[in-house]
Design an enzyme around this catalytic site. Sequence first.
Site, PDB file in Angstrom:
ATOM      1  N   HIS A 100       0.831  -1.201   0.000  1.00  0.00           N
ATOM      2  CA  HIS A 100       0.000   0.000   0.000  1.00  0.00           C
ATOM      3  C   HIS A 100       0.869   1.256   0.000  1.00  0.00           C
ATOM      4  O   HIS A 100       0.538   2.257  -0.648  1.00  0.00           O
ATOM      5  CB  HIS A 100      -0.908  -0.009   1.234  1.00  0.00           C
ATOM      6  CG  HIS A 100      -1.631   1.270   1.467  1.00  0.00           C
ATOM      7  ND1 HIS A 100      -1.230   2.182   2.432  1.00  0.00           N
ATOM      8  CD2 HIS A 100      -2.724   1.814   0.860  1.00  0.00           C
ATOM      9  CE1 HIS A 100      -2.033   3.215   2.407  1.00  0.00           C
ATOM     10  NE2 HIS A 100      -2.949   3.024   1.474  1.00  0.00           N
ATOM     11  N   GLU A 154       1.991   2.026  -3.433  1.00  0.00           N
ATOM     12  CA  GLU A 154       0.878   2.640  -4.176  1.00  0.00           C
ATOM     13  C   GLU A 154       0.885   4.157  -3.986  1.00  0.00           C
ATOM     14  O   GLU A 154       0.732   4.920  -4.944  1.00  0.00           O
ATOM     15  CB  GLU A 154      -0.452   2.050  -3.719  1.00  0.00           C
ATOM     16  CG  GLU A 154      -1.681   2.719  -4.317  1.00  0.00           C
ATOM     17  CD  GLU A 154      -2.836   2.826  -3.342  1.00  0.00           C
ATOM     18  OE1 GLU A 154      -3.404   3.929  -3.191  1.00  0.00           O
ATOM     19  OE2 GLU A 154      -3.176   1.790  -2.728  1.00  0.00           O
ATOM     20  N   HIS A 155       1.067   4.608  -2.760  1.00  0.00           N
ATOM     21  CA  HIS A 155       1.150   6.045  -2.483  1.00  0.00           C
ATOM     22  C   HIS A 155       2.350   6.676  -3.189  1.00  0.00           C
ATOM     23  O   HIS A 155       2.253   7.746  -3.791  1.00  0.00           O
ATOM     24  CB  HIS A 155       1.288   6.286  -0.976  1.00  0.00           C
ATOM     25  CG  HIS A 155      -0.011   6.265  -0.239  1.00  0.00           C
ATOM     26  ND1 HIS A 155      -0.400   7.265   0.620  1.00  0.00           N
ATOM     27  CD2 HIS A 155      -1.022   5.359  -0.222  1.00  0.00           C
ATOM     28  CE1 HIS A 155      -1.580   6.979   1.146  1.00  0.00           C
ATOM     29  NE2 HIS A 155      -1.972   5.810   0.647  1.00  0.00           N
ATOM     30  N   GLU A 195      -3.785   7.763   7.912  1.00  0.00           N
ATOM     31  CA  GLU A 195      -4.806   6.916   7.286  1.00  0.00           C
ATOM     32  C   GLU A 195      -5.178   5.751   8.203  1.00  0.00           C
ATOM     33  O   GLU A 195      -6.353   5.395   8.337  1.00  0.00           O
ATOM     34  CB  GLU A 195      -4.281   6.391   5.947  1.00  0.00           C
ATOM     35  CG  GLU A 195      -5.321   5.707   5.088  1.00  0.00           C
ATOM     36  CD  GLU A 195      -4.785   5.309   3.718  1.00  0.00           C
ATOM     37  OE1 GLU A 195      -5.525   4.644   2.966  1.00  0.00           O
ATOM     38  OE2 GLU A 195      -3.619   5.654   3.393  1.00  0.00           O
TER      39      GLU A 195
END
Length: 415
Positions: free
Chosen positions: A46, A49-50, A126
């Site tokens: 993840h 992905e950022h 997040e």
Amino acid sequence: MIETHVCRNGVRIVHEKMPHVRSVALGIWVGAGSGDEKESEAGIAHFIEHMLFKGTPSRSARTIAEEFDRIGGDVNAFTSKEMTCYYTTVLGHQAPRALSILTDMFFNSTFDEAEIEKEKSIVLDEIAAVEDAPDDDVDERLWSVMFPEQPVGKPVLGDESTINTFNRKMIDDFMGRTYTPDQVVISVAGNYDNRLIQLIEVQFGSFKKDEKIEQSTQVALPEFHGGITLKEKDIEQAHICLGFTGLTVDDKRIPELIVLDSIIGGSMSSRLFQEVREERGLAYSIHSYFSAYKTTGAFMIYGGTSPENLRELSDTIDEVIQSILTAGVTENELHNAKEQLKGGFLLGLESSEARMHRNGKNELILEEHKSVDEVVALIDNIELNQVYRMANDIFSGQRATSIIAPKDVLKEFNR
């Protein structure tokens, strides 16, 4: 018509023309998610992905955002337990430009150390946002019970202890191991011409995996566990999530599970919605859902209610399950579920983005594409006895439970 093409290096291109629309949806799908992480890498799929949005040698993060705005495009990405996807939807004539930006991000991201440090704070925020949303948190905690100490049971976002250790080398190692040509699918849907497909092959057909990097990790098949997790939180509503063993994504009985889900809690006419909300007024939110992956699956039921009603809600869910195990479902329920599912499926395919997502996931995970008529026929052919057997398969095994509620309520479930 869905067409597929395999480049010489193993990259797959799947595309579907929709002449009646003006848009093109384009996605880069990678068979890499949190389930591919080593224990020390939790959350890195993840995180990557950022980072792909944080700049290349020719584009800063701001430039990437401005260029997509300039061509009127939407761009986004997501990471799951077994895949990552970077996608955009633009007007047809802007598709080559959108492809060039995505390609630059995919192959040339700089992973600047200063940006890495900055993004750690963003991801930690997040994670905090999930913990502040009990309906999300209760599901996340359920997975840790169903698959303890297993990659599939860990949060996709990772945790603070691992995220704070991420650096350029760890990113390179993970991508070198998982972002390989055989694990990449480019999915296109909308109003495009074949020159776009040729351009994709030029852009993606020549990259190679790094032979110096170990290409895969040996991970044991996930094993479902029963159990309970309780989290004390001073909130106005109590949240409960039940988990049961499910099906893998390639199981031929998936259509039966989809129908069962609709009947139990997947629609407004479902047993849970009608009994819990309409008849007893116990909860505003009550529904069932399932997740199916390559190696495992799970079926879940979620409900949120006032703390004083949590026990009654839990008992009511049990009653609904038991009623299906005892008497099965009715012909009327089966008919309504089939029609609702067919309608949702067909209506959901009216956009180019929806088609791109369906085709990309099917190619990456299943490597097959059933036609719309074939899917509708699978739903139509489901019989009552199949749904009954599916219910027994799902609910006769172990159960996992996750509850977030005030302290006084948890005492009753901790006995």
